[in-house]
Design an enzyme around this catalytic site. Structure first.
Site, short mmCIF file in Angstrom:
data_model
loop_
_atom_site.label_atom_id
_atom_site.label_comp_id
_atom_site.label_asym_id
_atom_site.label_seq_id
_atom_site.Cartn_x
_atom_site.Cartn_y
_atom_site.Cartn_z
N ASP A 172 0.83 -1.21 0.00
CA ASP A 172 0.00 0.00 0.00
C ASP A 172 0.86 1.26 0.00
O ASP A 172 0.67 2.17 -0.81
CB ASP A 172 -0.87 0.05 1.26
CG ASP A 172 -2.04 -0.90 1.18
OD1 ASP A 172 -2.48 -1.20 0.07
OD2 ASP A 172 -2.51 -1.34 2.25
N PHE A 173 1.77 1.30 0.96
CA PHE A 173 2.55 2.53 1.12
C PHE A 173 3.50 2.73 -0.06
O PHE A 173 3.69 3.86 -0.53
CB PHE A 173 3.28 2.52 2.46
CG PHE A 173 2.31 2.47 3.62
CD1 PHE A 173 1.24 3.36 3.71
CD2 PHE A 173 2.42 1.52 4.62
CE1 PHE A 173 0.33 3.31 4.76
CE2 PHE A 173 1.52 1.46 5.67
CZ PHE A 173 0.46 2.36 5.74
#
Ligand code: OXK
Length: 419
Positions: A172-173
């Site tokens: 995600d990041f």
């Protein structure tokens, strides 16, 4: 202050983690990021985190950590009026970010072509699980689904444990960072050509790019990665994870300039001398070295070895947990986080940009907004009168912090509500 994106406006319609983290990077760099949220409910992460009182207030830690420095407009984009406002906002913006399932925005008349019609040089960034094309494009996904599919789980864990996920939602990041990088490059190109672009950033692609040399090695030689456990990727006998008297130590001695001082520090002086005299011959003996290293390292603590090995230029680090690393002076000097007041009396520490500019960290100066905190302000800037704004609020198209206007659209409610 380092604010290279000052003066640029970003419309951020994204939710959960990957999309908002992209908008957050741009906000940190000075852009005016307007987060569009579902009235009455907001981003799913508003209710996510370990402090229940913040979840209750719709200011969960998960939301706080990646939406600081943004403004919040609660707007029902599934109504004709909401769509019209979103288009007018976009006509005055530079960047548009969305992370719905591919096809969702276009179906709602808010796809790239629709937005390009109102802002021809728009940089429109679609963030998705699998990309805008390909057999899986219509699928949604979350971090662990992508981790399961991209091959990383075959490199983590051990033969005994079997495939193991990376604990943190790193895909995600990383996808958020990848999107911010693509957007920054597109902004630079737009200055030269005057042209916008539709960026297609996918979690799967990002996860595969994070395995850059593994892709090349596998496709070019047929080699298949094995689970590495705690071992160094190089699998060099002088690099890896070792037991000490009180915990684990990571050591990386990958060349003769590092191997000689490693052996000297461990008291293996004969071997060190041999390595110094005849590095080539030593290379053949490296594999047999491991037991000697293991025995020597058991004699002292991980911190003591870390100190002494680094003092002679050998990269080494005691294995720490998050709390231990964050408590150290080094983390404080690097200003990895900054404190913000989430709601009166509650301090939340949010991540900074992850790099410094001219020696200064890049930190947000305002906390994440309350749901609809800037609805009136943003609409007034757009030229709407107070009466017009009041009508939008009473028609439940725009939400404000006092809850006026809240009537969550059914489809969004189902998608965004946290169980
Ligand atoms: C996260 C998702 C799986 C959720 O999928 P779904 O539940 O099917 O929802 P969608 O996002 O496609 O659509 C949400 C619906 O809300 C509507 N919607 C969205 N914003 C608004 C506003 N402001 N007003 C009114 N309605 C709205 C939108 O039109 C859709 O309705 P309709 O128009 O009626 O369809 C998907 O969004 C996705 O795959 N996104 C890309 C990858 C991604 O970012 N994944 C999460 C990373 S975080 C993570 O991994 C983690 O937390 O862990």
């Amino acid at each position: 202050m380092f604010e290279p994106l000052k003066g640029l406006r970003v419309i951020d319609t994204s939710h959960v983690l990957a999309g908002p983290y992209a908008g957050y990077q741009l906000a940190l760099l000075g852009a005016d990021v307007i987060k569009i949220e579902v009235p009455g409910i907001g981003d799913w992460t508003r209710k996510g985190g370990q402090l229940p009182e913040l979840n209750e207030a719709g200011m969960g830690l998960s939301y706080m950590s990646q939406n600081a420095a943004k403004r919040s407009l609660a707007l029902d984009i599934k109504t004709p009026e909401g769509r019209d406002i979103l288009k007018r906002l976009t006509a005055n913006a530079d960047v548009f970010i969305e992370n719905m399932r591919p096809g969702t925005m276009a179906r709602n008349g808010l796809g790239y072509e629709d937005m390009k019609a109102v802002k021809p040089d728009l940089i429109y960034c679609s963030i998705s699980a699998f990309g805008q094309d390909g057999p899986y494009s219509r699928r949604g996904a979350y971090d662990h689904v992508i981790q399961g599919m991209c091959g990383i789980m075959g490199t983590t864990g051990t033969r005994e444990s079997g495939p193991t996920k990376v604990g943190a939602p790193y895909v995600d990041f990383a996808t958020g960072l990848n999107a911010a990088y693509a957007i920054s490059a597109a902004l630079h190109q737009r200055r030269a050509t005057g042209e916008g672009v539709h960026l297609d950033v996918a979690m799967l692609d990002t996860s595969m790019m994070l395995m850059a040399s593994l892709l090349t090695s596998h496709l070019s030689s047929g080699w298949k990665p094995e689970p590495a456990g705690n071992e160094a990727w190089s699998r060099s006998p002088t690099s890896g994870c070792f037991e000490t008297s009180d915990g684990l130590l990571m050591v990386a001695a990958n060349n003769i300039r590092q191997i000689v001082p490693l052996l000297e520090t461990l008291g293996l002086t004969e071997l060190a001398e041999k390595a110094r005299r005849d590095p080539a011959a030593m290379r053949d003996e490296l594999n047999g070295l491991r037991p000697a290293l293991e025995a020597a390292l058991l004699a002292r603590s991980a911190s003591a070895w870390e100190e002494d090995l680094n003092a002679v230029g050998v990269p080494a680090g005691r294995v720490r947990n998050l709390a231990e690393m964050l408590a150290e002076e080094h983390a404080a000097v690097r200003q990895l986080t900054t404190p913000m007041e989430a709601v009166p009396g509650t301090t939340v520490h949010v991540p900074t940009a992850g790099f410094k500019a001219n020696g200064a960290a890049i930190a947000p100066t305002t906390p994440a907004p309350r749901l609809g905190e800037h609805s009136r302000e943003v609409l007034a800037e757009l030229g709407l009168s107070e009466d017009e704004i009041d009508t939008l609020v009473s028609d439940h198209i725009v939400g404000t912090t006092d809850g006026a206007g809240d009537r969550t659209p059914a489809s969004a409610s189902a998608a965004f509500a946290r169980l």
